[in-house]
Enzyme design. Structure first.
Site, PDB file in Angstrom:
ATOM      1  N   GLY A  44       0.861  -1.181   0.000  1.00 29.06           N
ATOM      2  CA  GLY A  44       0.000   0.000   0.000  1.00 29.06           C
ATOM      3  C   GLY A  44       0.897   1.231   0.000  1.00 29.06           C
ATOM      4  O   GLY A  44       1.871   1.310   0.763  1.00 29.06           O
TER       5      GLY A  44
ATOM      6  N   CYS B  35      -9.284  -3.123  -3.948  1.00 28.16           N
ATOM      7  CA  CYS B  35      -8.007  -3.266  -3.247  1.00 28.16           C
ATOM      8  C   CYS B  35      -8.142  -2.790  -1.799  1.00 28.16           C
ATOM      9  O   CYS B  35      -9.235  -2.848  -1.199  1.00 28.16           O
ATOM     10  CB  CYS B  35      -6.898  -2.531  -3.994  1.00 28.16           C
ATOM     11  SG  CYS B  35      -5.226  -3.054  -3.476  1.00 28.16           S
TER      12      CYS B  35
ATOM     13  N   ASP C 289      -1.827   4.822  -6.311  1.00 36.87           N
ATOM     14  CA  ASP C 289      -0.382   4.633  -6.116  1.00 36.87           C
ATOM     15  C   ASP C 289       0.383   5.801  -6.707  1.00 36.87           C
ATOM     16  O   ASP C 289       1.442   6.179  -6.199  1.00 36.87           O
ATOM     17  CB  ASP C 289       0.068   3.319  -6.747  1.00 36.87           C
ATOM     18  CG  ASP C 289      -0.439   2.155  -5.917  1.00 36.87           C
ATOM     19  OD1 ASP C 289      -1.594   1.764  -6.117  1.00 36.87           O
ATOM     20  OD2 ASP C 289       0.301   1.708  -5.030  1.00 36.87           O
TER      21      ASP C 289
ATOM     22  N   ASN D 102      -3.599   2.887 -10.146  1.00 36.55           N
ATOM     23  CA  ASN D 102      -3.985   2.165  -8.926  1.00 36.55           C
ATOM     24  C   ASN D 102      -4.055   0.676  -9.246  1.00 36.55           C
ATOM     25  O   ASN D 102      -3.818   0.253 -10.389  1.00 36.55           O
ATOM     26  CB  ASN D 102      -5.328   2.697  -8.408  1.00 36.55           C
ATOM     27  CG  ASN D 102      -5.662   2.188  -7.016  1.00 36.55           C
ATOM     28  OD1 ASN D 102      -4.821   2.213  -6.117  1.00 36.55           O
ATOM     29  ND2 ASN D 102      -6.869   1.703  -6.818  1.00 36.55           N
TER      30      ASN D 102
HETATM   31  C1  RUB Z   1      -2.137  -1.146  -3.143  1.00 36.01           C
HETATM   32  C2  RUB Z   1      -3.031  -0.215  -3.872  1.00 36.01           C
HETATM   33  C3  RUB Z   1      -3.707   0.865  -3.059  1.00 36.01           C
HETATM   34  C4  RUB Z   1      -2.841   2.138  -3.116  1.00 36.01           C
HETATM   35  C5  RUB Z   1      -3.304   3.197  -2.143  1.00 36.01           C
HETATM   36  O1  RUB Z   1      -1.415  -2.025  -4.001  1.00 36.01           O
HETATM   37  O2  RUB Z   1      -3.170  -0.253  -5.076  1.00 36.01           O
HETATM   38  O3  RUB Z   1      -4.955   1.179  -3.594  1.00 36.01           O
HETATM   39  O4  RUB Z   1      -1.504   1.815  -2.801  1.00 36.01           O
HETATM   40  O5  RUB Z   1      -3.144   2.743  -0.812  1.00 36.01           O
HETATM   41  P1  RUB Z   1      -0.420  -3.127  -3.359  1.00 36.01           P
HETATM   42  P2  RUB Z   1      -2.961   3.799   0.399  1.00 36.01           P
HETATM   43  O6  RUB Z   1      -1.238  -3.980  -2.446  1.00 36.01           O
HETATM   44  O7  RUB Z   1       0.106  -3.860  -4.568  1.00 36.01           O
HETATM   45  O8  RUB Z   1       0.679  -2.371  -2.642  1.00 36.01           O
HETATM   46  O9  RUB Z   1      -4.159   4.688   0.341  1.00 36.01           O
HETATM   47  O10 RUB Z   1      -2.920   2.948   1.641  1.00 36.01           O
HETATM   48  O11 RUB Z   1      -1.701   4.552   0.164  1.00 36.01           O
END
Ligand code: RUB
Length: 315
Positions: A20, A127, A196, A206
């Site tokens: 994330g 996600c 992301d 994303n």
């Molecule tokens: C995570 C993902 C989340 C963004 C935003 O992908 O796509 O939607 O990172 O998250 P992965 P946040 O699981 O491959 O890392 O809002 O927590 O920054």
């Protein structure tokens, strides 16, 4: 110059034990601080070289979430002073400041995003995004009743993390497989996702499946809202760079045995996709809510004249 402190964090990011965009950024800033604390560099130049090497190791873990280089840049640019001690302290304090700013930004973003949600609203998620969940958390603590359709989000099923955190907030959850989204969008008031990276033209990068969900949402007339603090703005896209989409292991999609049973096939596993601005209604940041096309002015204001990769060796 061992860089043990960052090596385990880098491995955890690569293996998605830490995942994330915001969480990755916080962990990277913390790891740089820990490396600075543990460093036994004999002189200021060696200390700087060690920090750059540590940042490079972290930078190379996952390519798509810009929060990672943005975090590394923030911490490295905070390095000041002429002695090892002064440099060490400044890195540690920049790391603390970064993590503190990140928390404050998420809190502000959550409060702003909660204003979009009305009592009785139903959201659909994709996600797991801490920024997106911050808006729901604020809405719920304002006394609003919110319900959620949670897409499971193949292949890693991050939807289960979202479902569990929404349940902790008391939000009723209906879990669906990704391909059921279109069927339920008529029952949904907002599609709510994170990001992301956000490009200068307002495109949102994303988790894979976001763009298909946005097309479906447009078809049903359901607004699609992106919750993303300004840490997700991708400054490189101001100068024409594109965002690299991470390709992950084929075994996340199909086991080696199942694949062998099928015979000769190609498997592709892109981790992210790009949703164009025309499919997005609003981007919510800690600086307010923006139509995607206008995000470029905020990006210029915040990242206009920065050194893109301060971890590369100046020589
Ligand atoms: C995570 C993902 C989340 C963004 C935003 O992908 O796509 O939607 O990172 O998250 P992965 P946040 O699981 O491959 O890392 O809002 O927590 O920054």
């Amino acid at each position: 110059m061992p860089i043990e402190e960052v090596e385990s964090t880098a491995e955890d990011i690569e293996e998605m034990e830490i995942r994330g965009a915001a969480t990755i950024a916080a962990a990277a800033a913390e790891a740089l601080g820990a490396q600075a604390a543990a460093s036994d560099a004999p002189d200021p130049d060696a200390f700087e070289a060690e920090m750059r090497r540590a940042a490079t190791e972290l930078y190379e873990t996952r390519p798509t979430a810009v929060s990672l280089p943005n975090a590394l840049r923030f911490v490295l640019q905070g390095m000041e002073g002429k002695t090892v001690e002064a440099k060490r302290e400044s890195i540690r304090s920049a790391g603390r400041r970064f993590r503190n700013d990140l928390e404050t930004a998420q809190e502000r973003l959550g409060r702003i995003g909660a204003n979009r949600l009305r009592d009785g609203d139903v959201i659909m998620t994709h996600c797991h995004s801490t920024d997106a969940l911050a808006t729901v958390e604020h809405a719920v603590s304002d006394g609003k009743h919110i319900e959620a359709f949670v897409k499971e989000t193949r292949p890693r099923n991050q939807g289960q993390i979202t479902a569990s955190q929404l349940r902790d907030m008391g939000v009723p959850v209906t879990m669906i497989v990704d391909s059921a989204a279109h069927r339920y969008l008529n029952d949904v008031d907002h599609v709510l996702v994170g990001a992301d990276s956000i490009a200068a033209d307002g495109s949102v990068i994303n988790k894979i499946g976001t763009s298909g969900l946005a097309v479906n949402a447009r078809d049903r007339g359901t607004p699609i809202v992106v919750a993303a603090q300004t840490l997700k703005l991708h400054p490189g896209t101001l100068t024409g760079h594109t965002v690299e989409i991470e390709m992950r292991a084929e075994t996340e999609v199909i086991s080696a045995d199942d694949r062998a049973d099928i015979g000769e096939i190609t498997v592709e596993n892109p981790a992210f996709d790009v949703t164009p601005p025309r499919h997005i209604d609003a981007i919510i940041t800690e600086r307010g809510q923006f139509p995607p096309e206008s995000i470029v002015s905020l990006m210029r204001e915040l990242y206009g004249d920065m050194d893109e990769e301060p971890w590369t060796d100046p020589e």
